[in-house]
Design an enzyme around this catalytic site. Structure first.
Site, PDB file in Angstrom:
ATOM      1  N   GLU A  10      53.772  47.910  96.243  1.00 61.53           N
ATOM      2  CA  GLU A  10      54.738  48.539  97.151  1.00 61.53           C
ATOM      3  C   GLU A  10      54.965  47.696  98.412  1.00 61.53           C
ATOM      4  O   GLU A  10      54.967  48.212  99.527  1.00 61.53           O
ATOM      5  CB  GLU A  10      54.280  49.946  97.545  1.00 61.53           C
ATOM      6  CG  GLU A  10      54.129  50.879  96.363  1.00 61.53           C
ATOM      7  CD  GLU A  10      53.752  52.299  96.766  1.00 61.53           C
ATOM      8  OE1 GLU A  10      54.193  53.219  96.073  1.00 61.53           O
ATOM      9  OE2 GLU A  10      53.022  52.492  97.754  1.00 61.53           O
ATOM     10  N   ASP A  16      51.040  58.200  89.439  1.00 58.88           N
ATOM     11  CA  ASP A  16      50.817  58.339  90.885  1.00 58.88           C
ATOM     12  C   ASP A  16      50.503  59.774  91.307  1.00 58.88           C
ATOM     13  O   ASP A  16      51.361  60.422  91.900  1.00 58.88           O
ATOM     14  CB  ASP A  16      52.055  57.830  91.639  1.00 58.88           C
ATOM     15  CG  ASP A  16      51.813  57.739  93.126  1.00 58.88           C
ATOM     16  OD1 ASP A  16      50.664  57.861  93.557  1.00 58.88           O
ATOM     17  OD2 ASP A  16      52.796  57.546  93.864  1.00 58.88           O
ATOM     18  N   GLU A  70      49.924  65.394  98.644  1.00 58.47           N
ATOM     19  CA  GLU A  70      51.194  64.673  98.690  1.00 58.47           C
ATOM     20  C   GLU A  70      52.197  65.241  97.682  1.00 58.47           C
ATOM     21  O   GLU A  70      53.385  65.309  97.969  1.00 58.47           O
ATOM     22  CB  GLU A  70      50.948  63.185  98.401  1.00 58.47           C
ATOM     23  CG  GLU A  70      52.230  62.393  98.297  1.00 58.47           C
ATOM     24  CD  GLU A  70      52.024  60.902  98.056  1.00 58.47           C
ATOM     25  OE1 GLU A  70      50.863  60.458  98.013  1.00 58.47           O
ATOM     26  OE2 GLU A  70      53.027  60.199  97.917  1.00 58.47           O
TER      27      GLU A  70
HETATM   28  O1  GCW Z   1      51.748  57.838  96.216  1.00 58.43           O
HETATM   29  C1  GCW Z   1      52.142  56.681  96.827  1.00 58.43           C
HETATM   30  C2  GCW Z   1      52.463  57.083  98.219  1.00 58.43           C
HETATM   31  C3  GCW Z   1      52.406  55.915  99.160  1.00 58.43           C
HETATM   32  C4  GCW Z   1      51.011  55.348  99.053  1.00 58.43           C
HETATM   33  C5  GCW Z   1      50.867  54.806  97.664  1.00 58.43           C
HETATM   34  C6  GCW Z   1      49.504  54.197  97.426  1.00 58.43           C
HETATM   35  C7  GCW Z   1      49.630  54.525 100.822  1.00 58.43           C
HETATM   36  O2  GCW Z   1      53.736  57.689  98.265  1.00 58.43           O
HETATM   37  O3  GCW Z   1      52.663  56.341 100.453  1.00 58.43           O
HETATM   38  O4  GCW Z   1      50.774  54.383 100.041  1.00 58.43           O
HETATM   39  O5  GCW Z   1      51.024  55.844  96.750  1.00 58.43           O
HETATM   40  O6  GCW Z   1      48.674  54.883  96.856  1.00 58.43           O
HETATM   41  O7  GCW Z   1      49.289  53.072  97.797  1.00 58.43           O
END
Ligand code: GCW
Length: 711
Positions: free
Chosen positions: A278, A351, A379
């Site tokens: 990311e 995720d 989240e």
């Molecule tokens: O779930 C996603 C989140 C990101 C997060 C990423 C990760 C810290 O939306 O915000 O970044 O995973 O786990 O690296």
């Protein structure tokens, strides 16, 4: 004078009388700050120890002030039966009338023993005689704070929670002690202070001094400190012009930096790394691999016995199925990592979705230690607005059989060192704690997720239900009329969320830009396809779901043969993962006898009805708890019901445009039109040109954050 006195006496009498009245008719006002440590500190127990030390002092103080029973003896000993429990284990023996002896090899063991005893007391579970031996399932039980700590010019700002208040350091505010006690009480022994999207500044003197202050404060509670680091730190700090892990100068830079960190914190734990993920930097920026990067870091840390937790959360735009990425990247390098590298793997392949199958990496790395990363912060569970007890999610993952070495090769066993004899064992959870809400987590019930993570990290054989009950007793009340219905509600809560958000293996139907509400239809021209829901649900006139069998991405082949076979076949696939692995016709007959379409409608409806039932449960228990926490949870449940309606309406109406079938007539009808739902826009994205429609519609994310997101 006389009159004044008379008046004062009357006033006093009146005040005392009113206080008594209030005291008898109301339970204490509570804001949740005390977490699961609400025992009154008014005891005067007789506690003795055969040694002195900072952690022993804490154990003694906790017991002296809270233990209501007979004398307690704390013994450091290397007697064989105790030493066999390792450096954090303990035994407790004795009986209620003569008192108990806690024995351990180390001070930490005594501390955990003391909290164990107090937990028994606070859950009304002290037996007449005790003979327990405990030792943790994992050596490193670690919270990952996605905190902006270490970000230059940004001290104290928030990313998924701000805890440390770095501006006050090196002074240690009182809440640090409460944080440390709360963790020690459930066995958490490690903490990563800063966000995985780390700033290089965290490695500068200014911040290392703060790291030292925190480490010193947490040490007596047996909590070690770790840091997330930016792979390109040497470059971004302006000290080198490359971060290439094979470059001698880069290796030297990291060695020196690590030496410096250990001068501040001699028992520093190590680093956590989110590399090439990311947008973060990583070895790929220099044409190298994750293996090269991890081993370089490991070499720098090894002289100090430090470790590197290298995250497997990576995905490459060239691979078609994001769910396959982590495995493709890491599995081929099994056995090539240094012994102080541990690969940190999210529980599922994508995720932290409301439900995912396990990551195929569990059981597939036989020579390299692997640790689970859970997301304690909600989240993908309505942030701190929803009541979602995740003990059941953690348990489901830990207990899943990978079949990697035959039946019984659970995820727990592939990670705790028992199956593969790895020396390094760890488990991590993304923390949901922050200091801008008095109850730490936003929702009082979100505290249970922190609690459950800690308890399972200590003992992965505990059941989610036992933990929920323990937590409810300590946090609220031991009254059975409270404990039974509330535990039951907690146990159903995660499944309810799955049902009203993403049942039957659906995933990532969340809006783009936040992970709160539904947006299964969303299109964003510049976004990567695998950031958008359509990529995951694949709805069309024929059916719904992602084909991950050999006719599709074949992600299923990454699992061991038993799981591979079970998941591949539409008839044998666990229906909880059906649409994760298969594109299924709308007319497909489910085990319930319903068609897929009908079943989908029933599931969404069921999730909503469950939450309505939670409201009823909660209203019924009002008399057992304090009015503040009662009202707080009650108001959150109202938001949750309205969100459940929103999710159900959005998903059912949207999928109906493909299925072209009626919603089963026995079910409640939607309350809003699809077109209206599509206008809900929780974030003002200027690229969308529909800014502020949310305000027209009067819908914003209700103002609740805690342990979740920024508003
Ligand atoms: O779930 C996603 C989140 C990101 C997060 C990423 C990760 C810290 O939306 O915000 O970044 O995973 O786990 O690296």
């Amino acid at each position: 004078m006389y009159q004044n006195c008379f008046f004062m006496n009357k006033l006093k009498f009146f005040l005392i009388f009113s206080l008594l009245l209030i005291g008898s008719s109301m339970l204490y006002a509570e804001d949740g700050y005390l977490l699961w440590l609400r025992a009154k500190a008014d005891a005067n127990a007789q506690v003795t120890a055969n040694k002195q030390g900072a952690s022993i002092d804490i154990a003694m103080k906790e017991l002296r002030t809270q233990w209501k029973g007979a004398a307690i003896q704390l013994d450091i000993t290397n007697a064989r039966n105790v030493a066999a429990l390792g450096k954090e284990g303990f035994t407790i023996t004795g009986d209620k009338s003569n008192g108990f002896t806690i024995s351990a090899l180390t001070e930490a063991g005594l501390l955990y023993g003391a909290y164990h005893l107090l937990r028994l007391q606070e859950t009304n579970a002290v037996p007449a005689t005790l003979n327990v031996s405990e030792k943790p399932s994992y050596d490193i039980r670690i919270l990952n704070h996605w905190d902006s700590f270490g970000m230059e010019d940004n001290a104290g700002s928030v990313f998924r929670g701000s805890l440390w208040q770095p501006e006050v350091l090196p002074d240690i505010p009182d809440f640090y002690i409460q944080y440390a006690r709360a963790n020690a009480a459930i066995g958490i022994n490690s903490t990563v202070l800063n966000n995985v999207n780390a700033s290089p500044a965290v490695l500068t003197t200014r911040w290392l001094e703060k790291v030292k202050a925190i480490a010193d404060a947490l040490r007596p509670y047996n909590i070690r400190v770790y840091l997330s680091v930016d792979f390109s730190s040497p470059v971004r700090l302006g000290e080198l012009n490359t971060g290439d892990p094979l470059d001698k100068n880069v290796q030297k830079w990291w060695k020196n930096k690590v030496d410096e960190v250990y001068r501040y914190v001699p028992d520093f734990g190590g680093f956590l790394m989110k590399a090439n993920s990311e947008g973060t930097s990583g070895p790929r920026d220099y044409g190298r691999t994750h293996l090269d990067g991890a081993n370089m870091m490991a070499d720098a840390l090894a002289p100090h016995n430090g470790i590197i937790m290298w995250r497997a959360f990576v995905y490459d735009p060239n691979e078609t199925d994001r769910a396959k990425q982590a495995y493709l990247e890491f599995q081929p390098n099994d056995g090539k990592f240094r012994p102080n590298v541990i690969v940190q793997v999210k529980n599922g392949p994508v995720d932290f979705q409301p439900r995912e199958p396990i990551s195929p990496l569990f059981g597939a790395m036989k020579k390299t230690p692997v640790m689970i990363e859970f997301e304690i912060v909600q989240e993908y569970f309505g942030y701190a607005n929803h009541l979602a007890y995740l003990g059941t999610l953690f348990e489901e993952c830990l207990d899943t059989d990978t079949y990697a070495e035959g039946p019984g090769s659970t995820v727990a066993k592939t990670t705790d060192g028992s199956l593969y004899k790895h020396k390094l064992t760890a488990i991590s959870g993304v923390a949901n704690v922050r200091r801008d809400v008095s109850n730490w987590c936003g929702h009082h019930f979100s505290q249970s997720n922190w609690y459950a993570f800690g308890r399972l990290a200590w003992n992965h054989q505990l059941s989610a239900e036992t933990i929920a009950e323990e937590w409810a007793r300590q946090t609220f009340s031991n009254d059975e009329a409270f404990v039974i219905p509330v535990t039951n509600m907690m146990m159903r809560s995660r499944e309810a969320e799955v049902d009203f958000m993403m049942p039957l293996g659906l995933h990532h139907l969340f809006a783009f830009g936040h992970h709160y509400g539904p947006e299964p239809w969303v299109e964003v021209s510049f976004a990567r396809p695998d950031w958008l829901p359509k990529y995951y649900h694949q709805a069309n006139a024929v059916g719904l779901g992602y084909d991950r069998t050999k006719t599709g991405s074949d992600a299923v082949a990454q699992y061991s043969p038993v799981l591979h076979a079970a998941y591949s076949n539409l008839e044998t696939c666990d229906e909880r993962f059906l649409l994760w692995f298969h594109h299924v016709p709308w007319t497909h007959k489910m085990r319930s006898g319903h068609t897929l379409w009908d079943e989908l409608c029933y599931r969404y409806d069921n999730g909503l009805q469950e939450v309505r039932d939670f409201q009823k449960t909660w209203d019924r228990i009002e008399q057992y708890i304090d009015p503040e926490r009662f009202a707080h949870v009650q108001s959150r449940l109202r938001i949750q019901v309205s969100d459940a309606i929103w999710w159900r309406d959005a998903c059912v109406l949207y999928f109906q445009t493909f299925a072209k079938r009626p919603i089963p007539y026995g079910l409640e009808r939607p309350t809003t039109d699809l077109e209206t739902l599509k206008m809900i826009d929780l974030v003002d994205f200027n690229y969308r040109e529909k800014a502020d429609r949310s305000k027209e519609r009067g819908r914003t994310i209700p103002k609740v954050i805690g342990g979740g997101y920024q508003e």
